[in-house]
Design an enzyme around this catalytic site. Structure first.
Site, PDB file in Angstrom:
ATOM      1  CE1 TYR A   1      11.759 -31.372  27.360  1.00 39.00           C
ATOM      2  CE2 TYR A   1       9.612 -32.375  27.088  1.00 39.00           C
ATOM      3  CZ  TYR A   1      10.617 -31.575  26.617  1.00 39.00           C
ATOM      4  OH  TYR A   1      10.479 -30.975  25.386  1.00 39.00           O
TER       5      TYR A   1
ATOM      6  CG  HIS B   1      15.116 -33.004  22.932  1.00 36.61           C
ATOM      7  ND1 HIS B   1      14.785 -33.273  24.233  1.00 36.61           N
ATOM      8  CD2 HIS B   1      14.519 -31.825  22.657  1.00 36.61           C
ATOM      9  CE1 HIS B   1      14.028 -32.296  24.708  1.00 36.61           C
ATOM     10  NE2 HIS B   1      13.857 -31.415  23.768  1.00 36.61           N
TER      11      HIS B   1
HETATM   12  N1  LIG Z   1      11.637 -30.002  21.420  1.00 32.82           N
HETATM   13  C1  LIG Z   1      12.078 -29.021  22.160  1.00 32.82           C
HETATM   14  O1  LIG Z   1      13.266 -28.647  22.114  1.00 32.82           O
HETATM   15  C2  LIG Z   1      11.130 -28.327  23.104  1.00 32.82           C
HETATM   16  C3  LIG Z   1      11.493 -27.109  23.699  1.00 32.82           C
HETATM   17  C4  LIG Z   1      10.579 -26.485  24.549  1.00 32.82           C
HETATM   18  C5  LIG Z   1       9.335 -27.062  24.779  1.00 32.82           C
HETATM   19  N2  LIG Z   1       9.014 -28.255  24.199  1.00 32.82           N
HETATM   20  C6  LIG Z   1       7.699 -28.903  24.448  1.00 32.82           C
HETATM   21  O2  LIG Z   1       6.679 -27.948  24.316  1.00 32.82           O
HETATM   22  C7  LIG Z   1       5.859 -27.985  25.479  1.00 32.82           C
HETATM   23  C8  LIG Z   1       5.238 -26.650  25.701  1.00 32.82           C
HETATM   24  O3  LIG Z   1       6.221 -25.645  25.857  1.00 32.82           O
HETATM   25  P1  LIG Z   1       6.271 -24.652  27.110  1.00 32.82           P
HETATM   26  O4  LIG Z   1       5.531 -25.228  28.247  1.00 32.82           O
HETATM   27  O5  LIG Z   1       7.672 -24.283  27.326  1.00 32.82           O
HETATM   28  O6  LIG Z   1       5.516 -23.359  26.552  1.00 32.82           O
HETATM   29  P2  LIG Z   1       3.978 -23.026  26.178  1.00 32.82           P
HETATM   30  O7  LIG Z   1       3.132 -24.237  26.112  1.00 32.82           O
HETATM   31  O8  LIG Z   1       4.031 -22.109  25.002  1.00 32.82           O
HETATM   32  O9  LIG Z   1       3.536 -22.116  27.406  1.00 32.82           O
HETATM   33  C9  LIG Z   1       3.337 -22.600  28.699  1.00 32.82           C
HETATM   34  C10 LIG Z   1       3.167 -21.378  29.579  1.00 32.82           C
HETATM   35  O10 LIG Z   1       1.998 -20.682  29.163  1.00 32.82           O
HETATM   36  C11 LIG Z   1       1.101 -20.547  30.243  1.00 32.82           C
HETATM   37  N3  LIG Z   1      -0.239 -20.877  29.749  1.00 32.82           N
HETATM   38  C12 LIG Z   1      -0.666 -22.061  29.282  1.00 32.82           C
HETATM   39  N4  LIG Z   1      -1.959 -21.985  28.908  1.00 32.82           N
HETATM   40  C13 LIG Z   1      -2.349 -20.724  29.162  1.00 32.82           C
HETATM   41  C14 LIG Z   1      -3.579 -20.051  28.991  1.00 32.82           C
HETATM   42  N5  LIG Z   1      -4.661 -20.663  28.476  1.00 32.82           N
HETATM   43  N6  LIG Z   1      -3.651 -18.741  29.375  1.00 32.82           N
HETATM   44  C15 LIG Z   1      -2.564 -18.119  29.883  1.00 32.82           C
HETATM   45  N7  LIG Z   1      -1.369 -18.713  30.078  1.00 32.82           N
HETATM   46  C16 LIG Z   1      -1.265 -20.012  29.707  1.00 32.82           C
HETATM   47  C17 LIG Z   1       1.524 -21.535  31.285  1.00 32.82           C
HETATM   48  O11 LIG Z   1       1.255 -21.027  32.569  1.00 32.82           O
HETATM   49  P3  LIG Z   1       0.265 -21.862  33.570  1.00 32.82           P
HETATM   50  O12 LIG Z   1       1.044 -23.085  33.959  1.00 32.82           O
HETATM   51  O13 LIG Z   1       0.047 -20.890  34.667  1.00 32.82           O
HETATM   52  O14 LIG Z   1      -0.966 -22.183  32.791  1.00 32.82           O
HETATM   53  C18 LIG Z   1       3.024 -21.671  31.042  1.00 32.82           C
HETATM   54  O15 LIG Z   1       3.735 -20.659  31.741  1.00 32.82           O
HETATM   55  C19 LIG Z   1       6.821 -28.446  26.585  1.00 32.82           C
HETATM   56  O16 LIG Z   1       6.170 -28.954  27.718  1.00 32.82           O
HETATM   57  C20 LIG Z   1       7.577 -29.509  25.850  1.00 32.82           C
HETATM   58  O17 LIG Z   1       6.802 -30.705  25.812  1.00 32.82           O
HETATM   59  C21 LIG Z   1       9.876 -28.878  23.355  1.00 32.82           C
END
Ligand SMILES: NC(=O)c1ccc[n+]([C@@H]2O[C@H](COP(=O)([O-])OP(=O)(O)OC[C@H]3O[C@@H](n4cnc5c(N)ncnc54)[C@H](OP(=O)(O)O)[C@@H]3O)[C@@H](O)[C@H]2O)c1
Length: 271
Positions: free
Chosen positions: A43, A101
């Protein structure tokens, strides 16, 4: 370390929070109350996590920091040095949780090599807890055979109301393994879901907070991310939401096996 062994139920995803802007956004989340920070070698946010933790002025022991070894560094020569480098980049002696990962695609690196290296990283004190990410049941069983029951603290996988992964969840429950739900908001796609919005209105919170409260009530750890202070606050509020069994069942019915993250390197998923 003053923190107990358990993984805090709600963490902050830090994918995309890079550089000084990223550190400032993470610091804002810390001010709101987030203490569990999820980063990864891939990341480029390990540095911003370390900066934000130091800028907070809070003791290291108040935080739960997770990082992940990239699938490009699973081989014997790179695994442990890459973890040592991560500690230096974050600026800590030890992470709270170290994950693999992704499993090595087509066993390019022998499974035993990197799973045993994960155990070795813990023995060396690089990580207090160890775990995996994107592991299906078959690989969890192989991990258990190699490291022993109870050795891994979590499997971090895509889980949200539209992908509830019932087979994996049933297996994890059967062996007492906690799942960490990544992309718990389906990358924002659940924000206008009518069922989640209706339940949110009844509790005075957003649809997103309802999704997070649901996942935590199912026993999962959640690591939502947001670039917006309002959404960071709204998501943190999920900790105070208690859903009725009727509401839980309404949300369980939203499962549609909708997987967002499915790159070529993915293992064969269970759900
Ligand atoms: N292990 C793996 O392979 C893997 C893969 C993917 C992700 N991850 C981890 O999971 C974390 C989260 O995943 P992600 O960021 O991809 O997806 P997520 O947390 O499901 O969604 C984030 C998205 O949702 C929006 N959002 C957040 N809160 C909101 C709310 N209260 N109302 C409306 N929209 C909202 C955000 O927009 P805004 O910024 O506008 O709020 C952003 O576009 C990553 O940062 C990472 O640490 C791990």
């Amino acid at each position: 370390m003053t923190m107990d062994k358990a993984i805090p139920k709600l963490g902050l995803g830090t994918g995309g929070r890079i550089g000084d802007d990223g550190a400032a956004a993470i610091l804002k989340a810390i001010e709101i109350g987030y203490r569990h920070l999820d980063t990864a070698q891939s990341y480029n946010s390990e540095d911003s996590v370390g900066k934000a933790v130091r800028a907070s002025g809070l003791p290291r022991g108040d935080f739960f920091i997770t990082t992940k070894v990239a699938d490009t560094r699973l081989n014997k020569a790179q695994f442990l040095p890459s973890v040592r480098a991560s500690l230096d980049v974050i600026g800590v002696d030890q992470v709270d949780l170290l994950l693999i990962h992704w499993p090595s695609h087509k066993d390019a690196v022998p499974f035993e090599d990197y799973v045993l290296a994960l155990g070795e990283a813990q023995q060396k004190g690089y990580a207090r807890l160890i775990g995996v990410s994107n592991f299906p049941i078959a690989l969890l069983e192989r991990t258990r055979a190699l490291l022993g029951p109870g050795a891994i603290a979590t499997n971090q996988v895509e889980i949200h109301p539209y992908l509830q992964a019932p087979k994996l969840v049933a297996y994890a429950r059967s062996i007492g393994l906690t799942l960490t739900a990544y992309q718990p908001l389906a990358k924002g796609e659940i924000r206008d879901d009518p069922v989640l919005s209706k339940i949110g209105a009844a509790h005075g919170v957003s649809a997103s907070a309802v999704a997070l409260a649901f996942l935590m009530a199912e026993g999962h750890v959640v690591i939502p991310s947001s670039s917006s202070e309002t959404n960071l606050r709204g998501n943190y509020a999920a900790l105070a939401v208690s859903l009725s069994e009727a509401e839980m069942n309404e949300i369980r019915a939203l499962n549609r096996g909708y997987r967002r993250i499915n790159p070529e390197k993915s293992p064969r998923w269970d759900d």
